[in-house]
Design an enzyme around this catalytic site. Sequence first.
Site, mmCIF file in Angstrom:
data_model
loop_
_atom_site.group_PDB
_atom_site.id
_atom_site.type_symbol
_atom_site.label_atom_id
_atom_site.label_comp_id
_atom_site.label_asym_id
_atom_site.label_seq_id
_atom_site.Cartn_x
_atom_site.Cartn_y
_atom_site.Cartn_z
ATOM 1 C CB CYS A 77 -10.604 -2.789 0.306
ATOM 2 S SG CYS A 77 -10.040 -2.084 -1.353
ATOM 3 C CB CYS A 94 -5.100 -1.451 -1.931
ATOM 4 S SG CYS A 94 -6.441 -0.595 -0.908
ATOM 5 C CG ASN A 150 -0.553 -0.047 2.516
ATOM 6 O OD1 ASN A 150 0.584 -0.971 2.687
ATOM 7 N ND2 ASN A 150 -0.916 0.411 3.510
ATOM 8 C CB CYS A 162 -8.430 -4.748 -3.634
ATOM 9 S SG CYS A 162 -7.321 -3.356 -3.403
ATOM 10 C CD GLU A 188 -1.667 5.027 4.445
ATOM 11 O OE1 GLU A 188 -2.267 3.723 5.103
ATOM 12 O OE2 GLU A 188 -0.979 5.693 5.398
ATOM 13 C CD GLU A 222 -4.860 -6.110 -1.255
ATOM 14 O OE1 GLU A 222 -5.430 -6.512 -0.246
ATOM 15 O OE2 GLU A 222 -4.636 -4.834 -1.193
#
Length: 162
Positions: A111, A72, A61, A114, A63, A74
């Site tokens: 999530c 993210c 990830n 993803c 940010e 993934e």
Amino acid sequence: MKKKIAFELRVFETEKELAKEEANLLQMAVTARNKAYAPYSRFQVGAAILLGNGEIVLGNNQENSSYPSGLCAERVAIFYAGANYPNQIIKSIAISATSLDHEVKEPAGPCGNCRQAIAEYEYKQKSPISVIMRGESGQIFKCSAIADILPLAFNNSFLSDS
């Protein structure tokens, strides 16, 4: 009418119970996780994708202080795989998550965004992408396909008559 949608999830107590290839992929996800840039959430996630040619692609990830601008682990990994290995089948993805503030003892699944991104590749390649998930410690979950954890996914079949 009611319709029940269910799936089977395999649960492993330790990495030793996984196939060697899966255990290696999970360790690669941990390596990627440890390089995550997560100064705001302090929640680090790593992903490792196994391609059909044996190549392993990593992501973590990333940010941003403007929260929607981050990405993210993934999706970092799957978009890299799609951009650099567009003709390779994605066999599986391993995900590992931890927090800098507490021990993550439960597997953290992808999530919704993803799941949708992985589902796009699964639908495109017409073969399942297995998902291996683990927190920092504790049990390991494995499902046979992203479709298992994203039933009734949207795909390009909804966009045309064919």
